[in-house]
Every structure is written in structure tokens, then in C-alpha cells.
Design a protein around this motif. Structure first.
Motif, short mmCIF file in Angstrom:
data_model
loop_
_atom_site.label_atom_id
_atom_site.label_comp_id
_atom_site.label_asym_id
_atom_site.label_seq_id
_atom_site.Cartn_x
_atom_site.Cartn_y
_atom_site.Cartn_z
N TYR A 173 -87.58 104.25 15.72
CA TYR A 173 -87.42 104.37 17.18
C TYR A 173 -86.42 105.46 17.51
CZ TYR A 173 -86.69 103.16 22.05
OH TYR A 173 -86.61 103.22 23.42
N TRP A 174 -85.31 105.52 16.79
CA TRP A 174 -84.30 106.57 16.95
C TRP A 174 -84.96 107.93 16.74
CZ3 TRP A 174 -80.09 105.48 19.27
CH2 TRP A 174 -78.86 106.07 19.02
N SER A 175 -85.81 108.00 15.71
CA SER A 175 -86.51 109.25 15.41
C SER A 175 -87.45 109.65 16.53
CB SER A 175 -87.30 109.10 14.11
OG SER A 175 -86.47 108.78 13.02
N PHE A 176 -88.10 108.68 17.14
CA PHE A 176 -89.01 108.98 18.25
C PHE A 176 -88.25 109.58 19.42
CE2 PHE A 176 -91.07 107.48 22.20
CZ PHE A 176 -92.23 108.24 22.13
N LEU A 177 -87.04 109.09 19.67
CA LEU A 177 -86.23 109.67 20.73
C LEU A 177 -85.88 111.13 20.41
CD1 LEU A 177 -83.80 106.69 21.48
CD2 LEU A 177 -85.96 107.25 22.61
N ALA A 178 -85.56 111.39 19.14
CA ALA A 178 -85.28 112.77 18.72
C ALA A 178 -86.53 113.64 18.88
CB ALA A 178 -84.80 112.79 17.28
N PHE A 179 -87.67 113.11 18.50
CA PHE A 179 -88.94 113.83 18.63
C PHE A 179 -89.18 114.25 20.08
CE2 PHE A 179 -93.50 113.70 19.53
CZ PHE A 179 -94.03 114.52 18.54
N ALA A 180 -88.94 113.33 21.00
CA ALA A 180 -89.15 113.64 22.42
C ALA A 180 -88.20 114.72 22.89
CB ALA A 180 -88.97 112.37 23.25
N LEU A 181 -86.95 114.70 22.43
CA LEU A 181 -85.98 115.70 22.84
C LEU A 181 -86.29 117.07 22.23
CD1 LEU A 181 -82.78 113.50 22.49
CD2 LEU A 181 -83.60 114.52 24.62
N VAL A 182 -86.64 117.09 20.96
CA VAL A 182 -86.91 118.36 20.29
C VAL A 182 -88.19 119.00 20.81
CG1 VAL A 182 -87.41 119.45 18.07
CG2 VAL A 182 -85.62 117.69 18.23
N ARG A 183 -89.26 118.22 20.87
CA ARG A 183 -90.55 118.78 21.28
C ARG A 183 -90.59 119.08 22.78
NH1 ARG A 183 -93.81 118.44 16.48
NH2 ARG A 183 -92.22 117.84 14.94
N GLY A 184 -89.79 118.36 23.56
CA GLY A 184 -89.77 118.62 25.00
C GLY A 184 -88.53 119.36 25.45
N GLY A 194 -84.22 116.33 11.22
CA GLY A 194 -84.79 115.39 10.26
C GLY A 194 -85.40 114.17 10.93
N LEU A 195 -84.73 113.65 11.96
CA LEU A 195 -85.30 112.53 12.72
C LEU A 195 -86.60 112.96 13.40
CD1 LEU A 195 -82.02 111.15 14.35
CD2 LEU A 195 -83.41 109.97 12.63
N ASP A 196 -86.62 114.16 13.94
CA ASP A 196 -87.84 114.68 14.56
C ASP A 196 -89.00 114.71 13.56
OD1 ASP A 196 -89.53 116.39 16.39
OD2 ASP A 196 -89.10 117.88 14.83
N ARG A 197 -88.75 115.21 12.36
CA ARG A 197 -89.80 115.27 11.33
C ARG A 197 -90.26 113.87 10.93
NH1 ARG A 197 -86.19 119.15 9.28
NH2 ARG A 197 -85.48 117.68 7.67
N HIS A 198 -89.30 112.95 10.82
CA HIS A 198 -89.65 111.58 10.44
C HIS A 198 -90.58 110.95 11.48
CE1 HIS A 198 -89.24 107.63 8.65
NE2 HIS A 198 -88.74 107.13 9.76
N ALA A 199 -90.27 111.18 12.74
CA ALA A 199 -91.14 110.64 13.79
C ALA A 199 -92.50 111.29 13.77
CB ALA A 199 -90.48 110.84 15.15
N ALA A 200 -92.54 112.61 13.57
CA ALA A 200 -93.83 113.32 13.57
C ALA A 200 -94.76 112.79 12.50
CB ALA A 200 -93.59 114.81 13.39
N ARG A 201 -94.19 112.40 11.37
CA ARG A 201 -95.01 111.86 10.28
C ARG A 201 -95.44 110.42 10.52
NH1 ARG A 201 -90.94 114.51 7.05
NH2 ARG A 201 -89.88 112.51 6.80
N ASN A 202 -94.75 109.73 11.46
CA ASN A 202 -94.98 108.29 11.62
C ASN A 202 -95.23 107.88 13.06
OD1 ASN A 202 -94.19 107.03 8.80
ND2 ASN A 202 -92.64 108.61 9.23
N LEU A 203 -95.76 108.78 13.87
CA LEU A 203 -95.99 108.46 15.28
C LEU A 203 -96.88 107.25 15.47
CD1 LEU A 203 -96.37 111.92 17.07
CD2 LEU A 203 -94.53 110.25 17.35
N HIS A 204 -97.84 107.07 14.58
CA HIS A 204 -98.77 105.95 14.71
C HIS A 204 -98.06 104.60 14.53
CE1 HIS A 204 -98.44 106.84 10.43
NE2 HIS A 204 -98.89 105.61 10.16
N ARG A 205 -96.89 104.60 13.93
CA ARG A 205 -96.15 103.36 13.68
C ARG A 205 -95.15 103.03 14.78
NH1 ARG A 205 -92.80 104.37 9.20
NH2 ARG A 205 -92.27 102.15 9.36
N VAL A 206 -94.91 103.96 15.70
CA VAL A 206 -93.85 103.76 16.70
C VAL A 206 -94.13 102.57 17.62
CG1 VAL A 206 -92.70 104.79 18.70
CG2 VAL A 206 -93.04 106.14 16.62
N PRO A 207 -95.33 102.40 18.17
CA PRO A 207 -95.54 101.26 19.09
C PRO A 207 -95.25 99.91 18.44
CG PRO A 207 -97.29 102.86 19.33
CD PRO A 207 -96.52 103.27 18.13
#
Length: 474
Positions: free
Chosen positions: A316-327, A347-360
């Protein structure tokens, strides 16, 4: 990254208008007419300029605005009218930039206060500026490769904790008695523990959030303060409740001392992944013995939270990083440059990108964690744990230029207790009830069911009286 070694203890307490008073003491002095808001502000600025070259906790100075506000004492009203303070650099404050602990875009001042600053300043606090933090609040130490490390006033070889690092360092060192902090994984409680302060993360919905934090799928962030005394924390929540009360929560009210009722307190020295270090475990058990001597009932328990909680929280922390980096450009403007972000954020951004399907599913499991703690509080009135699994590490332990895998592994090891209440929305308070063999503060954390901050404050008052904690002013 190269770090200098200082081994200094830094404090600014002295014979000026601030003295070694807490915020409530300054309110009493202002009302008695023995000090003025301008004298308090001048003392805070002088102290800031003395210690900041050593601590590096300042993100933005706002002296002119603070002087104008202090000169108009009584115009703003509020219990703390005239008391100097800081806000953390991740909330919107009119006329100040918000950089979130990074330099990845060109700063510009906010046009208006965000929801939190509007309420915070309605208490009468005078904003001297903004305090430094780790990049986007993701790390438990602020050691930015270009902005520098925020250092601990008890020993500047060590971190001040994060993400509310500058606030923690400045309150402990005596620059101001109270400062804003917020907490999405421990960021009020961690710097409170590292710097020997009181740090209460309130229940979800207790205090206002700015829009960006309200839009999170799971609202893990809560605003609050760090202080040197329990009465300052209690007075802050009493006053904020008058301005912006959480409509679905029991009121905290005016808590001014220990409670009468004896509590049944669960004690756990095991994080979700490991036992606390021997020194931290012993400090926790000594606090449990103190509580037992005060008449409370103590039961030692195993940690009831499953190990997959850590994986879910990191995702979940990684998903927040993903949103900040990509947006980033959409959010921060065309000057945003992701290559300037540190290795933890990327690194958190990359972790989320690899696991977006698991975030929900991970987010849903985090939200359900409260079922576990609801069962716990069906038996116990409060939970005592360490705030952190180890004593405060040296600068460089969480170097954000190190490989991501090293940083995240060390974070998980150290910050193993605090994220639980961010997922459940329950309140928790860190109290500086112990010291390490090297003289650094050790925080012990008490948690309670949602809406029961008053219980935690009453317990904190009792412990502060029974075992007063050391301060740098001594």
C-alpha cells in the motif's frame, strides 16, 4: 553519501522569554503579561538560528509573516495565541511552499491554507516556518542526498526519526514547545521516541486532513503534534476539538490528570516479524512493572497480527509512491523531475508497478485488521508495546542512496510496531519512558480503541508523574 561525525548534544534552552516552559506555561506567562508574543517569537528565531546549523530541521523560514502575526496578538484568538510553532512541510500553508521533503520540482508558495493549517492556526499558534521531513514521508529517517540529514539533538550522530523529523528535533532542542507532525506509518510516534517527546497519533477522523491525504483509498495518515509535556498534548486536542471535532468520535474533552479507573493492559514485546532488541524489551517490561505497581493489571501476550500485514502495508505504501511518481508532473508541475527522487521512493514505485494487481486485496486486508484489534480490546483496555524495535540508529543506517532492498529491509526491522494503528485507525501515544545505555531516549507506545484518546492521555499523565522523563533542558 558522506556523513560527518559530531557526537554533540544540541539544545537552545536559555534565559530568554521561552525559558524551558512548555506551551501551556507560555500561555500562562502571556496572560500574566510577563512575556509578549514578539518576545517569544524573537527567542524562537534566535534559538532556531543557533541549532539549525547542527540539526538541519528547517524546510522554510517564515519570519516576516510570523512577526506580523505576533504583532497582532489577540486578533486571532485561540488558547495558544502568541505561542511560536512550526508546521511540517507536507501541509498547505498560505505563502509557504510545500516540498514534501524533496527537491524534485521548483517550489511555489501556496495560495491559501489547507484544511489542517486553517484549523491549526485557529488555535492561535504562530507559524515560524516549516520543518524538514523524509521524502514524501516514506522513510523513518530524513537523510536526503541533497537536503542533508536531520540530526538528533540528543546525539547528532543519530537520526531524529521521521517523517516528522524537523518538528521532533526542534521541540526537543527547545526551539519551540509544540510543533505539527503527522503520521502515516509512525511519523508522529517515531520522532517522539527518538527525541524524547510525547507523540499522540489520534483516531482516524479526529483532526482535519488536506485534500490529498483525504483522497487515499485507506486514510492511514493522521495529523497531530509533538510536545515535551503531556499537558501540552492534552491542551492541543482539547482546543482542536473546539475548532474541528470528529463528528463520529467520542469527545476527548479537557483531560488534566490521571484517570481513577485501573486498566487491564496487554503487553507485547514482539513485533509482527521479530522480538524487540533486548534493551528495548527490557525497557518495555520495566514500564509494565511500573504500571503494575500503580495498580493496573498486566498481561503479557503474543502479537496477534498475521505476518502478511507487513507485505500488505509495504505494498500500500508502494502504491502511494507509484501515484506520486507517475503523476508527478500533473501534481507538482512541469518542473518535476523523477530522477531527483531518492532510492526508497523509486524502489517503492517499482515494487507497486510489479504488483498493481495485488493492491486492492492488500488494501482490503489492511482495512480488516481492525477486526483483530477489536477482539483484543474486547479483553484489554490498552496495549503496551515498544514504539520501535531497536534503539535510535546512527545517521546512514537508512541512507536513501543505498539500494532499495537494503533500505526497505532495515525499515521493516526497525519500524515494526507503529504501522498497525495507521491501518486500524486507532489512537496510539509514544512516551519517552526509558533511555538507552548510550543516553538516547526510548519511546514506549500505548494504544487504545478508536475514540479513546482520553484514556491514553490519562495514562500518560499518570506515568509522567510517576516517572518524569529526562529533557535536554535539564
Amino acid at each position: 553519501m558522506t556523513y560527518r561525525h559530531t557526537m554533540e548534544r544540541i539544545a537552545a534552552f536559555g534565559d530568554d522569554a521561552l525559558a524551558d516552559s512548555d506551551a501551556v506555561g507560555l500561555v500562562e506567562a502571556l496572560r500574566a503579561g510577563t512575556v509578549s508574543p514578539t518576545e517569544l517569537l524573537d527567542a524562537a528565531i534566535a534559538r532556531l538560528e543557533k541549532v539549525d546549523p547542527h540539526l538541519n530541521g528547517l524546510a522554510h523560514a517564515a519570519y516576516d509573516g510570523a512577526r506580523a502575526r505576533a504583532a497582532q496578538h489577540r486578533r486571532y484568538g485561540g488558547f495558544f495565541d502568541g505561542v511560536p510553532s512550526f508546521l511540517k512541510d507536507n501541509v498547505a500553508v498560505a505563502g509557504m511552499p510545500t516540498m514534501n521533503g524533496t527537491d524534485a520540482w521548483a517550489p511555489s508558495p501556496a495560495a491559501a491554507h489547507g484544511d489542517f493549517a486553517r484549523a491549526y492556526l485557529a488555535t492561535g499558534l504562530v507559524p515560524v516556518g516549516k520543518t524538514q521531513m523524509s521524502e514524501f514521508g516514506f522513510s523513518a529517517a530524513a537523510e536526503h542526498p541533497r537536503l542533508g540529514a536531520v540530526r538528533n539533538p540528543w546525539n547528532t550522530d543519530h537520526t531524529a526519526g521521521a517523517s516528522s523529523s524537523g518538528s521532533g528535533a526542534f521541540v526537543a532542542a527547545g526551539v519551540v514547545p509544540i510543533a505539527h507532525a503527522n503520521d502515516g506509518g509512525g511519523s508522529i510516534r517515531i520522532p517522539a521516541s527518538c527525541n524524547g517527546l510525547v507523540g499522540l497519533k489520534p483516531s482516524r477522523g479526529r483532526l482535519p486532513l488536506d485534500r490529498d491525504m483525504r483522497q487515499m483509498p485507506l486514510r492511514i495518515v493522521a495529523n497531530g503534534v509533538v510536545t515535551r509535556s503531556v499537558r501540552d498534548t492534552a491542551a492541543f486536542y482539547r482546543e482542536m476539538e473546539k475548532i474541528s471535532a470528529g463528528p463520529k468520535l467520542p469527545p476527548i474533552g479537557d483531560v488534566t490528570g490521571p484517570g481513577v479507573r485501573r486498566l487491564h493492559i496487554a503487553v507485547c514485546t514482539q513485533s509482527i516479524i521479530r522480538e524487540a532488541s533486548a534493551e528495548v524489551r527490557d525497557a518495555t517490561l520495566a514500564t509494565a512493572a511500573l504500571l503494575e505497581g500503580l495498580g493496573h493489571r498486566i498481561t503479557v501476550i503474543d502479537n496477534p497480527v498475521p505476518k502478511n500485514f507487513i507485505d500488505d502495508f509495504v505494498l500500500y505504501w508502494s502504491f502511494l509512491a507509484f501515484a506520486l511518481v507517475r503523476g508527478g508532473r500533473r501534481t507538482f508541475g512541469a518542473s518535476f523531475e523523477r530522477t531527483r527522487l531518492d532510492n526508497l521512493t523509486l524502489g517503492l514505485d517499482r515494487h507497486a508497478a510489479r504488483n498493481l494487481h495485488r493492491v486492492p486485496a492488500a488494501t482490503a486486508r489492511l482495512a480488516r485488521t481492525r477486526r483483530i484489534t477489536a477482539g483484543l480490546y474486547g479483553t484489554y483496555d490498552a496495549l503496551l508495546t515498544p514504539t520501535l524495535a531497536e534503539t535510535t540508529p546512527p545517521i546512514g543506517h537508512l541512507d536513501p542512496t543505498a539500494p532499495y532492498e537494503q533500505i526497505i529491509d532495515r525499515l521493516i526491522e526497525w519500524v515494526a510496531f507503529t504501522p498497525l494503528q495507521n491501518a486500524t485507525g486507532e489512537p496510539a501515544i509514544s512516551l519517552p519512558l526509558a533511555q538507552s545505555a548510550t543516553g538516547l531516549p526510548i519511546g514506549l507506545m500505548f494504544a487504545a480503541p478508536v475514540g479513546h484518546e482520553a484514556r491514553l492521555l490519562e495514562l500518560a499523565f499518570e506515568l509522567e508523574a510517576a516517572q518524569p522523563w529526562p529533557r535536554l533542558a535539564a
